[in-house]
Structure formats: structure tokens, C-alpha cells
Design an enzyme around this catalytic site. Structure first.
Site, PDB file in Angstrom:
ATOM      1  N   GLU A  66       0.813  -1.220   0.000  1.00 30.83           N
ATOM      2  CA  GLU A  66       0.000   0.000   0.000  1.00 30.83           C
ATOM      3  C   GLU A  66       0.847   1.272   0.000  1.00 30.83           C
ATOM      4  OE1 GLU A  66      -2.270  -3.426   1.619  1.00 30.83           O
ATOM      5  OE2 GLU A  66      -0.315  -2.538   2.087  1.00 30.83           O
ATOM      6  N   ASP A 125     -15.233 -10.465   8.499  1.00 32.81           N
ATOM      7  CA  ASP A 125     -13.785 -10.279   8.374  1.00 32.81           C
ATOM      8  C   ASP A 125     -13.146  -9.832   9.686  1.00 32.81           C
ATOM      9  OD1 ASP A 125     -13.934 -11.033   5.783  1.00 32.81           O
ATOM     10  OD2 ASP A 125     -13.685  -9.053   4.907  1.00 32.81           O
TER      11      ASP A 125
END
Length: 323
Positions: A66, A125
Site C-alpha cells: 500500500e 472479516d
């Protein structure tokens, strides 16, 4: 002030805001050859893979890197391109914050940052993937525009709008389908909120998915003789000071609603406006200083106090203080 009305008494069609992002990208891809899209190995989840299929020469999969992705986007912007970077909000904001802060915000580069799967409604998640502090972090960065759309149409318009502006911007997207509250005729302008329902007893200022819950609360409160004004504050920075102050003066009390940490989030942004020029009783609906958990979106929204019933309870508390 932009005004709209939406009846939420029946079942509404739903679609995730992340699809509004890729709807906007496809429009931009055809209209503006400067637009590039970068993703961090999650293009299917963010839906940027739709852009990849149509414009493969302007798509870069950066892998699970990222920080590198933000640096690459910064370089593209210096070459006159309009880069969009997207991945899960937790990975986008937390892992790449140094690069977002120094490379993009400090340098005022024309990079558009998109954090998908925001909020507690991400579901099973769990805490590591549920972005609950992204809006607060991003709004603290100088030069950064921060937008949290309430539905798929608003997400598409936000994508187009940040591409048209100069400078860094952040858009938050959700994973799950949410009711469609706006249409093509609903005006969208960065920094300008929307009045969905009018009322004189209380203002409910909401952002993102919580606009829908605020509208449900409005319907229930109306049955109890409480007329709530419902505001969709899609732009958290720059926030619509004029609309918020007008609503506070005319209703005398405010409840904020967000699918985000209350501490430092949207409610804090609203309070910062009101305390300076029109201090009124306030209540804050959102996540109260805790990490997320695994569960279904419905279970988590209820467990973390992000339902219309929580808004209604906050309204009753603040109306008593108003009197």
C-alpha cells in the site's frame, strides 16, 4: 442548501457504494485519459477490476504494498495524471499513512485515495478489516477532502467530483448493499450537505450508511410527535458549516450518526462547528471506543449501536435536555 425527500417506509433497492466508485471510474476512463487506477491486490473487492478490464493500460496492480502504491500515485500526479488508489480502508489509511501524510497531503498532490470496506458492516472479516477510524485520521490531514457517500449514486458522483477538483481527496466505501436514497437528479456538491427531511424539533446529522438509519428514525419519531430534520453530510471535510448552523439554530438540538468511532470522527467534526457559533445540546450515535468483531453486518450494526433505535433513544435524551 440542497433539499431532497425520500420515503423509506417500503423496501428499497440496495447496492454497495463500492460499485458507485467503479461506475464513476468507467465514466472517467472514457472521458479523461489522464485517469489512472491503482489497487493493492483487492481490485475485485473494491470493484476497480471493472476499470482494469476496460482500460488495462491505465491500471496498475501494486500487490500488497500500500505504501508503494501511494508513492507511485504521487509520481503519476506529478506527471499530470489523475491517479486513484484503492484497497480496504484499514490497509489504505493505516498502512500507508506516512506516505499519504507526507507524499500526498503535505505536498498537496492530486491523488485520490479510496478506502473500501469501511465501517462495522464489513461483517465476518473482523476487527483487522473493519475501518472504524479512517474518517477521523483523514480529516485531520491538512489539504485533504473527505467524503463518505450514503449510497451507490452518491459514490459515483463523489468519484467524478474528486476527479474534477485539484488536490488530495479521500472517499470511504462500504462492502454491503445499502438502500439507494438518491437518484441522478439529486444534486451533489463537495462541501454541501443535503436536507432529506425537514423538521423543527431536532436535527439528525448523519453520514454514509447511517443516513438510511436516520431516515428510519425520522419515520418512527414522527409517529411520536417529534419532527426531526435529517441531514446527509456526505462531505466531512470541508464540512457544510452553513447548513449545520442553520439547522442547530432552528431546531435547538443535534444528534449525529456515523458508522465510525465517535471519538474524533464525524460527530466531533459537527461539534467543532457548533460549539464555536451555536452551542446546543448534542448526542453522538456511533462506535464507542472499541474495536470491531466478527459477525453478520446486521448483528454488528445492532451490537455496536448503529441502528435507528439508537438514534431514536439519543433523540429522546437530547430533547429532554433541550427543554
Amino acid at each position: 442548501m440542497v433539499t431532497a425527500h425520500k420515503d423509506v417506509s417500503g423496501t428499497l433497492e440496495g447496492k454497495a457504494t463500492r460499485f458507485g466508485y467503479s461506475d464513476g471510474l468507467l465514466i472517467l476512463g472514457k472521458e479523461d485519459p489522464r485517469v489512472f487506477v491503482l489497487d493493492a491486490d483487492l481490485a475485485k473487492s473494491t470493484t476497480s477490476d471493472r476499470f482494469q478490464k476496460e482500460f488495462p493500460d491505465r491500471f496498475i496492480d501494486c500487490g500488497i504494498a500500500e505504501a508503494d502504491m501511494v508513492g507511485i500515485a504521487g509520481g503519476l500526479s506529478l506527471m499530470g495524471k489523475v491517479p486513484f488508489t484503492s484497497t480496504y480502508g484499514t490497509f489504505m489509511v493505516d498502512r500507508a499513512l506516512d506516505q499519504i501524510r507526507v507524499t500526498v497531503a503535505y505536498a498537496e498532490l492530486n491523488v485520490k485515495i479510496v478506502g473500501a470496506h469501511g465501517g462495522i458492516s464489513v461483517g465476518p472479516d473482523g476487527a483487522t478489516h473493519q475501518a472504524l477510524e479512517d474518517l477521523g485520521i483523514m480529516r485531520m490531514l491538512p489539504h485533504m477532502t473527505v467524503i463518505n457517500p450514503c449510497d451507490v449514486n452518491e459514490a459515483r458522483k463523489a468519484t467524478l467530483a474528486v476527479a474534477a477538483m485539484q488536490g488530495p481527496a479521500f472517499i470511504r466505501l462500504g462492502r454491503e448493499s445499502v438502500p439507494i436514497l438518491t437518484d441522478d437528479a439529486t444534486l451533489f456538491e463537495i462541501g454541501k450537505g443535503i436536507t432529506f427531511e425537514d423538521g423543527d424539533d431536532i436535527t439528525i446529522a448523519a453520514t454514509g450508511y447511517m443516513v438510511y438509519e436516520a431516515l428510519l428514525a425520522h419515520e418512527e419519531l414522527k409517529k411520536q410527535g417529534i419532527h426531526a430534520r435529517v441531514l446527509d453530510i456526505h462531505t466531512i471535510k470541508p464540512i457544510d458549516r452553513e447548513l449545520l448552523l442553520k439547522a442547530a439554530r432552528e431546531t435547538g438540538a443535534v444528534v449525529t450518526a456515523e458508522e465510525h468511532q465517535v471519538m474524533g470522527g464525524f460527530g466531533s467534526a459537527v461539534a467543532e462547528v457548533l460549539v464555536q457559533d451555536c452551542p446546543v445540546p448534542m448526542e453522538f450515535v456511533g462506535i464507542k471506543d472499541r474495536f470491531g468483531e466478527s459477525g453478520t453486518p446486521d448483528e454488528l450494526l445492532t451490537a455496536f449501536g448503529c441502528r435507528h433505535t439508537d438514534i431514536e433513544a439519543a433523540v429522546h435524551r437530547v430533547v429532554k435536555r433541550k427543554k
